[in-house]
Enzyme design. Structure first.
Site, PDB file in Angstrom:
ATOM      1  N   LYS A   1       0.836  -1.203   0.000  1.00 37.09           N
ATOM      2  CA  LYS A   1       0.000   0.000   0.000  1.00 37.09           C
ATOM      3  C   LYS A   1       0.870   1.252   0.000  1.00 37.09           C
ATOM      4  O   LYS A   1       0.591   2.222  -0.722  1.00 37.09           O
ATOM      5  CB  LYS A   1      -0.933   0.009   1.229  1.00 37.09           C
ATOM      6  CG  LYS A   1      -1.824   1.243   1.351  1.00 37.09           C
ATOM      7  CD  LYS A   1      -2.870   1.351   0.245  1.00 37.09           C
ATOM      8  CE  LYS A   1      -3.611   2.698   0.235  1.00 37.09           C
ATOM      9  NZ  LYS A   1      -4.589   2.821   1.299  1.00 37.09           N
TER      10      LYS A   1
ATOM     11  N   LYS B   1      -0.484  12.076   5.016  1.00 35.22           N
ATOM     12  CA  LYS B   1      -0.350  11.054   6.066  1.00 35.22           C
ATOM     13  C   LYS B   1       0.350   9.822   5.493  1.00 35.22           C
ATOM     14  O   LYS B   1       1.291   9.283   6.094  1.00 35.22           O
ATOM     15  CB  LYS B   1      -1.736  10.660   6.597  1.00 35.22           C
ATOM     16  CG  LYS B   1      -1.716   9.619   7.715  1.00 35.22           C
ATOM     17  CD  LYS B   1      -2.971   8.728   7.690  1.00 35.22           C
ATOM     18  CE  LYS B   1      -2.616   7.316   7.229  1.00 35.22           C
ATOM     19  NZ  LYS B   1      -3.737   6.386   7.118  1.00 35.22           N
TER      20      LYS B   1
END
Lengths: 298, 298, 298, 298
Positions: free
Chosen positions: A175, A243
């Site tokens: 990811k 983030k």
């Protein structure tokens, strides 16, 4: 009726936000017995209205579950909730964290869970809110092969591309790599767009040629229109990508992997967020590149 | 017979190298009367063997041509040859430079040609040697619309994607943007590969997931295998990409366009060339990224 | 009296701009017979008013000179003027180019001059307009040792630090290295300043500590005040530093030298110039760094 | 005698490593009653041999101390030790953390200490082992003015430049800024050295000119010789600078401050550490820059 409910495992679903709510709903539709918990009561009631059950605490949700899913904003949230999950879990339970967090945190969680006989998978997703609603998320899974197979029915209820990519943390690593490549591809497209426009190139035609050759990419296909029209409504917000770039840079640093382009684009995304553009789509990297090139129109 | 040869224009083709030779041959096959010139006599003879005619000088090649094509290594070569072409050209001739050079040089050439009544197009290609042989190059064309239409039969003999992208220099700008995006996409893939391998991710599976989402790209499709197997046989050599990144950075600088990622990857390609890896495929950016991460096996 | 004027060589000085005018005046003061030429007549008259002689063309200035000095804005200017100088020069003349240009151009000029028996030095300066007026420039000289010694009296009339640093082009290389380090040091200071202010550090005290340790630098000593007060009046204009960073990046590229920080700061300076801040002092790199960090007050 | 020893406060000193041991010894020499604790017993015995007292635990060291100093490797060490210190501390004690850690950790510690009535200063140092031995460290102090004044006699026993730079965390922020500037200055010098050598410049002379102008710096004064001779014996090890750049990038990210050069040089230092060069002096950034430029001799 009771036969059917017996035939499907009970899934505790913790974190019913923008992604979690439709995922839990899809599990209900697929026949799972879903017990949801969320800090805000309203999200729990929404799940109940769709045929799920509600719990008043993580402890209550976890108690009778076969499988526990967490879908939370960031590493500290996951660490805190999983601590509570493990306190109330029983050996043999399978915990699937589908949040996007740091790979090293996933590995720590797996180690802590192993001590109390609980199996864990890290299974972050891509595909966004639309993919969560339509149940066609991509899921990248790290952990033991047997646990992956045990979780497959759950994954199939929420995703369409489901791949076991390696040991604990591997799902998060993939990811993170995804977010690295996407951020970079968007910035490269932004640089190309400003460059092409500066020379009076017909942008639609120019991007068409580029898309047909080795420069082609899904980013080019999906983000060119937003860039051409300067429509930066999300989509995927820069604040979230910021983030995620924090995860990428921290994980690469921990692994001793040098990522010159990843590091550079993380700075640019950081600049946009610092300037107050965090709520724009990540294609707004074009906005910064234009301003740096003195080409703003407003 | 004479009717047929009259019906097709005469094309002077200057520069019969790796790209130029098969392009000229495809023009012969398409029925054009092709007069080739190259510094080395052997290349001219090869064209004659395929049905073209040979010339002993640029002047001789240009004299009776309707259309003049140049396909040369770099900006200074083109500047020198075009100077000679314009000395021997006649008003109404159409000069098509298919080399990859600096956009500002293309614009200067167009201005110089206009003074002597000669029309010019910049028409760089992508698709490599294979595309040149098979006649399915992508051609990005800058110049006047009418001249583009006049040149279309020539373009159709050597390419399959043929797009008029804007005024003089626009073709070169699009080609430069192509090289910028390609270089960046390769480097991002390299960073992802090293990062994935460092975490024990199954690379084939990890890249499969990435390729199916927003991180997907033609580079990922075509270069992953070379990276997985560390097979850096060209393909497209780093030395050529280094030349092209020189064009990108110079053109962006001239236009006042800031390209932080383009500039960073140009440094990395420069490093590989400086170290003697210029003859490897550009996917060898993986090699440098691995070494910087202390992950070399040799 | 006439003896003394005979004892000093005749110096042709071409390029009487912000730097050249006071340098030529200092040569007059030192007793040299100075013949000045400049495109604008007014600059020539100003030199005559200070005791120099005026020339109506490069040819006229060069004709009887022992030494020819050029002080011009950029590489193309120098190439053009030196071509004219060499046409009218005589064997044995010494040509000193004190402009800041690309090292490879200096080497080409030296090669061209050698063919006609003319000796050449590249001798760029640092120290700015103030140094030019006060005659205490730093001069970094490339070329043959004997020619350096022959030029020493001239250098001593305009500079105080005078160093022969190597063969042809070496003077320009040192000047380029100077601009690379200065640009980088300013940007690092700017990053530190924004970082310190973001944490509520007393900037004056913080910079005092930094200046006393390994982080100390002439840039910190001279530019901190401008940064603290956001007073970006030049000093040394970003537009000029931008030109110089073009030399640095081109020369490093030609030499196969990788300059990751130099390349990154060149992009930032390019951004400031593209946005219209070229007339500010190079300490305005702080302005961009602040804006990228969302910390602008206006 | 007893009067004098009564007049000086008791200082608990936790962390008697390369830096801590000589600092504690200097406190003893200055007449303080020093109670040292270190995980390895040998370091405690060494302090006792120099006139200090030993403790068997943090608790024991802290019990009767007026002032507690911690000098530990990294943020987690400090967090752990301070937790223990606060458990055994008494209101009114002054805790001075002289380690180099993340500014946000210093702020958290200050908040935690305030809850139990303990005053805290962050007071990282620069000057290295030599400075610790000679008692002339630079000390940058964050916290309340009154606490800074109370700690002044302690600081004067170990340092010579002692500056109160702002509130809690400000000391660490200044130290981080120091490491950012130093890393960048070293890399810029390395780029300049490789560039100068590539052009055949006499390096000693070239650096002399550079050092005399706006490019001058303490790094240039102190690190040029190591670079010229490729003597990379520490000095300050890259592994430590890598740790510190982790602090810089994390703190800048937390503060929303964009540091393009800091971020780039952090990648280069990370590469050196990943490749196994962590034990070399930070001037070995030259080694990497040379290799990237294909200029290694071994």
């Amino acid at each position: 009726m009771s036969t059917e409910s017996n035939s499907k495992p009970t899934v505790a679903f913790i974190g019913l936000g923008i992604m979690g709510a439709p995922m839990a709903a899809n599990l209900v539709k697929a026949g799972f017995d879903v017990v949801g918990y969320n800090r805000s009561e309203a999200a729990v009631q929404a799940l109940v209205a769709q045929g799920g059950r509600g719990a008043g605490s993580t402890a209550e949700a976890v108690r009778d579950a076969d499988i526990v899913i967490t879908m939370l904003p960031d590493s500290p949230d996951v660490e805190q909730v999983i601590t509570s999950v493990l306190e109330h879990s029983h050996p043999g339970q399978l915990v699937i964290d589908m949040s996007t967090i740091r790979p090293d945190v996933s590995r720590s969680i797996a180690a802590a869970a192993a001590k109390v006989g609980v199996r864990v998978l890290d299974a972050p997703v891509s595909g966004g809110e639309a993919g969560a609603i339509e149940g066609n998320l991509s899921i990248m899974v790290g952990g033991a092969e047997a646990d992956f197979e045990a979780a497959r029915p759950v994954f199939e209820a929420v995703g369409s591309t489901i791949v076991h990519v390696g040991p604990h943390g591997a799902g998060q690593t993939v990811k993170a790599a995804n977010q690295l490549i996407v951020a970079g591809n968007i910035q490269l497209l932004a640089e190309a767009v400003v460059f092409l426009e500066s020379a009076g190139v017909d942008l639609e035609r120019g991007l068409r040629v580029l898309g047909g050759g080795l420069a082609g990419s899904t980013v080019l296909n999906r983000k060119s229109e937003a860039m051409r029209t300067r429509n930066f409504a999300p989509g995927f917000r820069l604040a979230l990508h910021h983030k995620d770039m924090g995860i990428v840079t921290a994980a690469a640093r921990e692994a001793g992997v040098v990522i010159p382009l990843g590091s550079a684009v993380a700075q640019l995304i950081g600049a946009l967020v610092a300037r107050g553009d965090g709520q724009l789509d990540h294609s707004a990297l074009l906005k910064l590149t234009e301003e740096l090139s003195g080409r703003t129109t407003d």
